[in-house]
Enzyme design. Sequence first.
Site, PDB file in Angstrom:
ATOM      1  N   ASP A  72     -33.202  39.273 -33.963  1.00  0.00           N
ATOM      2  CA  ASP A  72     -33.027  38.106 -34.824  1.00  0.00           C
ATOM      3  C   ASP A  72     -31.555  38.020 -35.228  1.00  0.00           C
ATOM      4  O   ASP A  72     -30.789  38.955 -34.988  1.00  0.00           O
ATOM      5  CB  ASP A  72     -33.955  38.162 -36.054  1.00  0.00           C
ATOM      6  CG  ASP A  72     -33.981  39.536 -36.731  1.00  0.00           C
ATOM      7  OD1 ASP A  72     -33.075  40.361 -36.462  1.00  0.00           O
ATOM      8  OD2 ASP A  72     -34.885  39.785 -37.529  1.00  0.00           O
ATOM      9  N   ASN A 141     -42.899  40.888 -46.843  1.00  0.00           N
ATOM     10  CA  ASN A 141     -43.858  39.788 -46.742  1.00  0.00           C
ATOM     11  C   ASN A 141     -44.623  39.829 -45.412  1.00  0.00           C
ATOM     12  O   ASN A 141     -45.317  38.883 -45.056  1.00  0.00           O
ATOM     13  CB  ASN A 141     -43.153  38.433 -46.897  1.00  0.00           C
ATOM     14  CG  ASN A 141     -42.157  38.157 -45.781  1.00  0.00           C
ATOM     15  OD1 ASN A 141     -41.936  38.997 -44.909  1.00  0.00           O
ATOM     16  ND2 ASN A 141     -41.553  36.978 -45.803  1.00  0.00           N
ATOM     17  N   HIS A 143     -43.256  40.110 -42.358  1.00  0.00           N
ATOM     18  CA  HIS A 143     -42.573  39.587 -41.164  1.00  0.00           C
ATOM     19  C   HIS A 143     -42.192  40.729 -40.216  1.00  0.00           C
ATOM     20  O   HIS A 143     -41.973  41.867 -40.631  1.00  0.00           O
ATOM     21  CB  HIS A 143     -41.364  38.703 -41.518  1.00  0.00           C
ATOM     22  CG  HIS A 143     -40.165  39.391 -42.070  1.00  0.00           C
ATOM     23  ND1 HIS A 143     -39.254  38.757 -42.895  1.00  0.00           N
ATOM     24  CD2 HIS A 143     -39.685  40.650 -41.921  1.00  0.00           C
ATOM     25  CE1 HIS A 143     -38.287  39.591 -43.204  1.00  0.00           C
ATOM     26  NE2 HIS A 143     -38.526  40.746 -42.631  1.00  0.00           N
TER      27      HIS A 143
HETATM   28  P1  PGA Z   1     -36.004  46.895 -44.665  1.00  0.00           P
HETATM   29  O1  PGA Z   1     -36.264  45.534 -43.876  1.00  0.00           O
HETATM   30  O2  PGA Z   1     -35.948  47.977 -43.666  1.00  0.00           O
HETATM   31  O3  PGA Z   1     -34.685  46.684 -45.355  1.00  0.00           O
HETATM   32  O4  PGA Z   1     -37.144  47.052 -45.628  1.00  0.00           O
HETATM   33  C1  PGA Z   1     -37.341  45.435 -43.021  1.00  0.00           C
HETATM   34  C2  PGA Z   1     -37.466  44.020 -42.520  1.00  0.00           C
HETATM   35  O5  PGA Z   1     -37.329  43.075 -43.314  1.00  0.00           O
HETATM   36  O6  PGA Z   1     -37.713  43.835 -41.321  1.00  0.00           O
END
Ligand code: PGA
Length: 245
Positions: A72, A141, A143
């Site tokens: 992404d 959330n 994702h």
């Molecule tokens: P994080 O992010 O490792 O900072 O919790 C994970 C994500 O949003 O894919």
Amino acid sequence: MTEYTPRIVRTKPGKEFIKTVARLIWNQLEDLHEPLITLPTGSTPLDLYQYFIDEYGDRAEIWRQIRLVALDEYIGLPADDRRLFQNWLGREILDPVGVPPQKRVTFNSMAEDADAEAQAMEQWIRDNGPIGLAILGLGLNGHIAFNEPGSSFDSVTRVIELSPETRETNAAYWGGIDKVPEQAFTLGLKTLAQAKQIFLLVTGSHKAEILDKTLNGPITPEVPASFLRTIANVTIMADTAALEG
Ligand code: PGA
């Protein structure tokens, strides 16, 4: 819809998680010829990347073969912007271990036609894939990559609007929500489903609720990661804090 039970690799938090995950990733990389991989950004893999640099940094013959495809990327940031995921990954892992820049296939954040840029990436993966190993993080959330809640299980690489929750979470890294772009590119769920192997990395008690929904809740676009239960060859690598809360 066939439902699979993902393999779960469960470790204590901290060093044990990092060492176990590093070894399992490394085994895959050694088995694949010119492996095409994805790597997540965020806080989850940071210590893992440092461990790779410290313990596997001298295995140049493998790192030189790796081909990275972006999971992404933010839209609308100039090529030298520190916030770009491609630059973040460069700093945190790819430059130190020596994955050649020409082997990193990334989104042009400033593309004039963002939809065409997304389609070109999907086509590139079709022509050069499949992805051998998709390493993913799990958003609070639900994702995966930037497939936000509501993403169709049929989705391909595309432009998405970031949810307020995701922008808020990412604001912490960049000093305010106004510094977080509103749009991003993401590989689609269907695009990721075609990977030969998927490793989902999850650590910390703050992820316990969403990991439980991912593993045990309804399979629904509202929890995009629940989609992983509809495909084979998925390994969830989680520490006990994330598994038990
Ligand atoms: P994080 O992010 O490792 O900072 O919790 C994970 C994500 O949003 O894919």
